[in-house]
Design a protein around this motif. Structure first.
Motif, PDB file in Angstrom:
ATOM      1  N   LYS A  86       0.859  -1.182   0.000  1.00 36.00           N
ATOM      2  CA  LYS A  86       0.000   0.000   0.000  1.00 36.00           C
ATOM      3  C   LYS A  86       0.894   1.231   0.000  1.00 36.00           C
ATOM      4  O   LYS A  86       1.781   1.357   0.841  1.00 36.00           O
ATOM      5  N   LEU A  87       0.666   2.117  -0.955  1.00 36.25           N
ATOM      6  CA  LEU A  87       1.521   3.278  -1.133  1.00 36.25           C
ATOM      7  C   LEU A  87       0.827   4.530  -0.616  1.00 36.25           C
ATOM      8  O   LEU A  87      -0.318   4.798  -0.949  1.00 36.25           O
ATOM      9  N   SER A  88       1.540   5.289   0.232  1.00 36.44           N
ATOM     10  CA  SER A  88       0.979   6.539   0.757  1.00 36.44           C
ATOM     11  C   SER A  88       1.983   7.672   0.582  1.00 36.44           C
ATOM     12  O   SER A  88       3.196   7.455   0.511  1.00 36.44           O
ATOM     13  N   PHE A  89       1.460   8.904   0.497  1.00 35.29           N
ATOM     14  CA  PHE A  89       2.279  10.102   0.351  1.00 35.29           C
ATOM     15  C   PHE A  89       1.821  11.140   1.368  1.00 35.29           C
ATOM     16  O   PHE A  89       0.636  11.190   1.730  1.00 35.29           O
ATOM     17  N   SER A  90       2.752  11.972   1.820  1.00 39.22           N
ATOM     18  CA  SER A  90       2.375  13.082   2.695  1.00 39.22           C
ATOM     19  C   SER A  90       3.297  14.269   2.429  1.00 39.22           C
ATOM     20  O   SER A  90       4.462  14.106   2.052  1.00 39.22           O
ATOM     21  N   TYR A  91       2.743  15.476   2.621  1.00 38.16           N
ATOM     22  CA  TYR A  91       3.499  16.710   2.402  1.00 38.16           C
ATOM     23  C   TYR A  91       2.863  17.813   3.235  1.00 38.16           C
ATOM     24  O   TYR A  91       1.640  17.991   3.228  1.00 38.16           O
ATOM     25  N   ASN A  92       3.707  18.527   4.002  1.00 36.40           N
ATOM     26  CA  ASN A  92       3.188  19.620   4.836  1.00 36.40           C
ATOM     27  C   ASN A  92       3.972  20.917   4.667  1.00 36.40           C
ATOM     28  O   ASN A  92       3.840  21.839   5.469  1.00 36.40           O
ATOM     29  N   GLY A  93       4.793  20.990   3.605  1.00 40.75           N
ATOM     30  CA  GLY A  93       5.593  22.185   3.367  1.00 40.75           C
ATOM     31  C   GLY A  93       6.980  22.113   3.995  1.00 40.75           C
ATOM     32  O   GLY A  93       7.895  22.795   3.542  1.00 40.75           O
ATOM     33  N   LYS A  94       7.115  21.292   5.030  1.00 38.78           N
ATOM     34  CA  LYS A  94       8.411  21.115   5.690  1.00 38.78           C
ATOM     35  C   LYS A  94       9.006  19.741   5.392  1.00 38.78           C
ATOM     36  O   LYS A  94      10.222  19.583   5.364  1.00 38.78           O
ATOM     37  N   ASN A  95       8.125  18.774   5.198  1.00 40.78           N
ATOM     38  CA  ASN A  95       8.557  17.409   4.950  1.00 40.78           C
ATOM     39  C   ASN A  95       7.690  16.768   3.865  1.00 40.78           C
ATOM     40  O   ASN A  95       6.540  17.143   3.673  1.00 40.78           O
ATOM     41  N   PHE A  96       8.282  15.784   3.192  1.00 34.75           N
ATOM     42  CA  PHE A  96       7.565  14.986   2.202  1.00 34.75           C
ATOM     43  C   PHE A  96       7.942  13.530   2.448  1.00 34.75           C
ATOM     44  O   PHE A  96       9.085  13.224   2.785  1.00 34.75           O
ATOM     45  N   SER A  97       6.975  12.633   2.264  1.00 34.63           N
ATOM     46  CA  SER A  97       7.308  11.219   2.401  1.00 34.63           C
ATOM     47  C   SER A  97       6.561  10.383   1.377  1.00 34.63           C
ATOM     48  O   SER A  97       5.432  10.706   0.988  1.00 34.63           O
ATOM     49  N   ARG A  98       7.216   9.351   0.930  1.00 32.56           N
ATOM     50  CA  ARG A  98       6.624   8.314   0.077  1.00 32.56           C
ATOM     51  C   ARG A  98       6.868   7.004   0.796  1.00 32.56           C
ATOM     52  O   ARG A  98       8.008   6.619   1.029  1.00 32.56           O
ATOM     53  N   LYS A  99       5.802   6.307   1.153  1.00 34.92           N
ATOM     54  CA  LYS A  99       5.955   5.106   1.965  1.00 34.92           C
ATOM     55  C   LYS A  99       5.134   3.955   1.428  1.00 34.92           C
ATOM     56  O   LYS A  99       3.930   4.071   1.224  1.00 34.92           O
ATOM     57  N   ALA A 100       5.812   2.836   1.185  1.00 33.51           N
ATOM     58  CA  ALA A 100       5.147   1.601   0.776  1.00 33.51           C
ATOM     59  C   ALA A 100       5.124   0.661   1.969  1.00 33.51           C
ATOM     60  O   ALA A 100       6.163   0.339   2.542  1.00 33.51           O
ATOM     61  N   ILE A 101       3.922   0.252   2.369  1.00 39.59           N
ATOM     62  CA  ILE A 101       3.764  -0.720   3.446  1.00 39.59           C
ATOM     63  C   ILE A 101       3.497  -2.067   2.794  1.00 39.59           C
ATOM     64  O   ILE A 101       2.470  -2.270   2.140  1.00 39.59           O
ATOM     65  N   VAL A 102       4.433  -2.984   2.954  1.00 39.29           N
ATOM     66  CA  VAL A 102       4.400  -4.251   2.230  1.00 39.29           C
ATOM     67  C   VAL A 102       3.494  -5.271   2.900  1.00 39.29           C
ATOM     68  O   VAL A 102       3.495  -5.424   4.127  1.00 39.29           O
ATOM     69  N   ASP A 103       2.698  -5.955   2.071  1.00 37.72           N
ATOM     70  CA  ASP A 103       1.902  -7.106   2.506  1.00 37.72           C
ATOM     71  C   ASP A 103       2.771  -8.327   2.251  1.00 37.72           C
ATOM     72  O   ASP A 103       2.940  -8.754   1.106  1.00 37.72           O
ATOM     73  N   LYS A 104       3.365  -8.888   3.305  1.00 33.28           N
ATOM     74  CA  LYS A 104       4.323  -9.982   3.152  1.00 33.28           C
ATOM     75  C   LYS A 104       3.725 -11.184   2.431  1.00 33.28           C
ATOM     76  O   LYS A 104       4.387 -11.818   1.596  1.00 33.28           O
ATOM     77  N   ASN A 105       2.481 -11.521   2.736  1.00 39.49           N
ATOM     78  CA  ASN A 105       1.859 -12.676   2.084  1.00 39.49           C
ATOM     79  C   ASN A 105       1.704 -12.440   0.591  1.00 39.49           C
ATOM     80  O   ASN A 105       1.993 -13.311  -0.232  1.00 39.49           O
ATOM     81  N   ALA A 106       1.227 -11.227   0.233  1.00 39.32           N
ATOM     82  CA  ALA A 106       1.062 -10.902  -1.182  1.00 39.32           C
ATOM     83  C   ALA A 106       2.411 -10.849  -1.893  1.00 39.32           C
ATOM     84  O   ALA A 106       2.532 -11.253  -3.052  1.00 39.32           O
ATOM     85  N   LEU A 107       3.434 -10.358  -1.188  1.00 35.22           N
ATOM     86  CA  LEU A 107       4.764 -10.273  -1.775  1.00 35.22           C
ATOM     87  C   LEU A 107       5.315 -11.664  -2.057  1.00 35.22           C
ATOM     88  O   LEU A 107       5.914 -11.911  -3.107  1.00 35.22           O
ATOM     89  N   ASN A 108       5.099 -12.613  -1.135  1.00 32.37           N
ATOM     90  CA  ASN A 108       5.557 -13.985  -1.329  1.00 32.37           C
ATOM     91  C   ASN A 108       4.842 -14.632  -2.508  1.00 32.37           C
ATOM     92  O   ASN A 108       5.442 -15.377  -3.285  1.00 32.37           O
ATOM     93  N   THR A 109       3.530 -14.344  -2.630  1.00 23.95           N
ATOM     94  CA  THR A 109       2.756 -14.877  -3.755  1.00 23.95           C
ATOM     95  C   THR A 109       3.271 -14.317  -5.069  1.00 23.95           C
ATOM     96  O   THR A 109       3.426 -15.029  -6.063  1.00 23.95           O
TER      97      THR A 109
END
Length: 251
Positions: free
Chosen positions: A160-183
């Motif tokens: 699941k991919l999420s993004f955030s930005y508040n003018g001071k910081n930016f982030s791109r974060k992928a939260i991995v589903d281990k079961n789906a990744l193994n499949t």
């Protein structure tokens, strides 16, 4: 719509049957709005199947190039009956894609074959869930529908991919589903890995402020430090989406 589906089917071949270079672009404006695009360069396919591609896309013998643009709204309008039968959460996932515009450019003389999807956004945070919404397209009509299969194949089922930005910081974060990744890993054949071995996935993000630091050590900066670029082999990204996680701090 027949021509639209032909383009989608050929685009599916571009994505699945040859090495491509993918670029994920985000351009953030001073007010936090901006534009997102995912681009694929399939020029290598022209050397393999240039004439066949031209025929599939309806290119006439005397035509020198194709430049087509269409929106997801067109696709959804053609499939409104199928969408109405989906669960509310599936319909909501698809709604996130309504503002996407798809473009395909093919110019054999210039050895150019580009495929892109673009959308504006009001807030960077709104980009979260877009790739998962791509995967939801497979629910429109079974796996035999190549037009939606191509698009759903662009989604990431293993994270699941999420993004955030508040003018001071930016982030791109992928939260991995281990079961789906193994499949995903077990379903990946040696041939698929060989095809994508030379493919790359690149992040290219432009901000309204200069970047002070980036958590990813492989990030490259533009001269004004407002644009960062990170590049990874495509197979590494699909097998470990966390490799492209980013935390950016601005000056």
């Amino acid at each position: 719509m027949i021509r639209l589906y032909k383009i989608l089917c050929v685009s599916y071949l571009i994505v699945t049957l040859t090495s491509c270079n993918f670029t994920e672009n985000i351009d953030v404006h001073p007010d936090g709005s901006g534009n997102y695009s995912l681009e694929m360069d399939g020029a290598g396919l022209l050397a393999m199947a240039g004439d066949k591609l031209g025929n599939e896309l309806g290119m006439k013998n005397n035509a020198k190039a194709i430049d087509s643009t269409f929106s997801f709204k067109e696709i959804f309008a053609a499939k409104k009956d199928s969408i109405a039968k989906l669960a509310p959460e599936q319909q909501e996932a698809l709604k996130k894609l309504e503002n996407f515009v798809m473009k395909i450019k093919m110019n054999p003389e210039a050895q150019q074959l580009l495929f892109s999807m673009n959308t504006p956004f009001k807030k960077v945070n709104d980009l979260g869930g877009l790739m998962e919404s791509m995967s939801a397209l497979k629910d429109l009509k079974g796996k035999s529908d190549k037009s939606t299969a191509m698009l759903s194949g662009l989604g990431m089922d293993n994270s699941k991919l999420s993004f955030s930005y508040n003018g001071k910081n930016f982030s791109r974060k992928a939260i991995v589903d281990k079961n789906a990744l193994n499949t995903f890993a077990s379903d990946s054949t040696g041939m698929a890995k060989m095809i994508f071995a030379s493919s790359k996935y690149t992040l290219k993000y432009h901000f309204p402020k200069a970047v002070k630091s980036v958590s990813n050590p492989d990030a490259l900066f533009s001269a004004d430090r407002k644009t960062i670029t990170v590049e990874y082999p495509f197979t590494e990204y699909t097998e470990n989406p966390e490799k492209l996680n980013l935390d950016v701090v601005f000056e």
